[in-house]
Design an enzyme around this catalytic site. Sequence first.
Site, PDB file in Angstrom:
ATOM      1  N   CYS A  53     -41.152  82.405  22.023  1.00 27.31           N
ATOM      2  CA  CYS A  53     -40.407  81.499  21.158  1.00 27.31           C
ATOM      3  C   CYS A  53     -38.917  81.429  21.487  1.00 27.31           C
ATOM      4  O   CYS A  53     -38.229  80.511  21.045  1.00 27.31           O
ATOM      5  CB  CYS A  53     -40.597  81.913  19.701  1.00 27.31           C
ATOM      6  SG  CYS A  53     -42.324  81.816  19.153  1.00 27.31           S
TER       7      CYS A  53
ATOM      8  N   HIS B  41     -34.977  79.390  15.229  1.00 28.34           N
ATOM      9  CA  HIS B  41     -36.356  79.115  15.615  1.00 28.34           C
ATOM     10  C   HIS B  41     -37.167  78.854  14.355  1.00 28.34           C
ATOM     11  O   HIS B  41     -37.067  79.579  13.366  1.00 28.34           O
ATOM     12  CB  HIS B  41     -36.919  80.315  16.382  1.00 28.34           C
ATOM     13  CG  HIS B  41     -38.403  80.284  16.542  1.00 28.34           C
ATOM     14  ND1 HIS B  41     -39.076  79.190  17.032  1.00 28.34           N
ATOM     15  CD2 HIS B  41     -39.355  81.215  16.261  1.00 28.34           C
ATOM     16  CE1 HIS B  41     -40.375  79.446  17.051  1.00 28.34           C
ATOM     17  NE2 HIS B  41     -40.565  80.668  16.585  1.00 28.34           N
TER      18      HIS B  41
ATOM     19  N   ASN C 198     -44.604  75.928  13.640  1.00 27.94           N
ATOM     20  CA  ASN C 198     -43.996  76.711  14.716  1.00 27.94           C
ATOM     21  C   ASN C 198     -44.436  76.135  16.052  1.00 27.94           C
ATOM     22  O   ASN C 198     -45.594  76.249  16.436  1.00 27.94           O
ATOM     23  CB  ASN C 198     -44.432  78.174  14.583  1.00 27.94           C
ATOM     24  CG  ASN C 198     -43.828  79.082  15.638  1.00 27.94           C
ATOM     25  OD1 ASN C 198     -43.242  78.618  16.615  1.00 27.94           O
ATOM     26  ND2 ASN C 198     -43.984  80.383  15.457  1.00 27.94           N
TER      27      ASN C 198
END
Length: 327
Positions: free
Chosen positions: A114, A254, A284
């Site tokens: 990520c 994020h 996500n």
Amino acid sequence: MLYARISGIASYVPDDILDNDMLSKMVDTNDEWITTRVGIKERRILKKEGEGSSYMGAKAVEKLLAETGTKPEEVELLICATSNPDYRFPSTGSVIAHRCGLKNAYAYDIQAACAGFLVALEDGSAYIRSGLKKKVIIVAAEMMSSMVNYKDRTTCPLFGDAAAAVLIEPTEEKTGVIDAVFHVDGEGRDHLLMRAGGSVLPASAETVANGDHYVFQDGRYVYKHAVTDMLESTLDVAKRNNLTMDDVDWLVPHQANLRIIEATSSRAGIAPEKVLVNIEHYGNTSAASIPLCIDEYKSRLKKGDKMILTAFGAGFTWGAMYLIWDL
């Protein structure tokens, strides 16, 4: 002295939407349970047969080239951040470069989960600052649905598919990518990983039957470390550049979990209205989440805005970047 400025940004999300009500028909969950725990209402899913992350990445890059008036042959380097490559090899970056006609560009992948976009952007900036390259594309392309077990109620609500890309070019103004801090701690391996498919546990009938090719996450453990590490790296990069939180115009975290975002920003002392969030509609999207979020909010950004971008992912790998907006 040269700096690397972002001279363009573009993104792509698939048309197909998987919302919480649809998920509740697939697995034992419901809209209230998902929304209160992670803040996600829907996510985009790529359903185009025979296509993967490179398809979305190429769409984002093509849009970027068109919007910046950049000819494909002008691009010298493409770096692709992905945890969902089309293949073990060749690189997804090479596939995207070919699909977009980047005949004069070298291309390769970065796997930093990520945090991949930030790591790739730092690498691309080094090429610019050194004078080695003048036009570099950073693209994050993540078909997260390819690693999701839609029978696992703890992970399947979290992830969506998307891609986003930026063009970076040199400038003598102190703008663009200014500074970044990154960390990695392999102790986190067993808490966030895909167990099979690599050289340690190659694919077999047994690994498929065991569900070892899906993402595994120890949610509570990851949550604790994500909040702590994103907070500390955010404060670290601010301190290194003599910034107070009042000086920061935007925090772009994020988009993993709304609770993580809120905990990180509140502990850092950044006002909620300065935090860019779009997790509700996309979930996500791993490395694509930060540039996707920036692209969605770019009409609100002004030249000279001071931004801190921060991410945490498998590895564990995490960090933060100080960026001055120049579009």
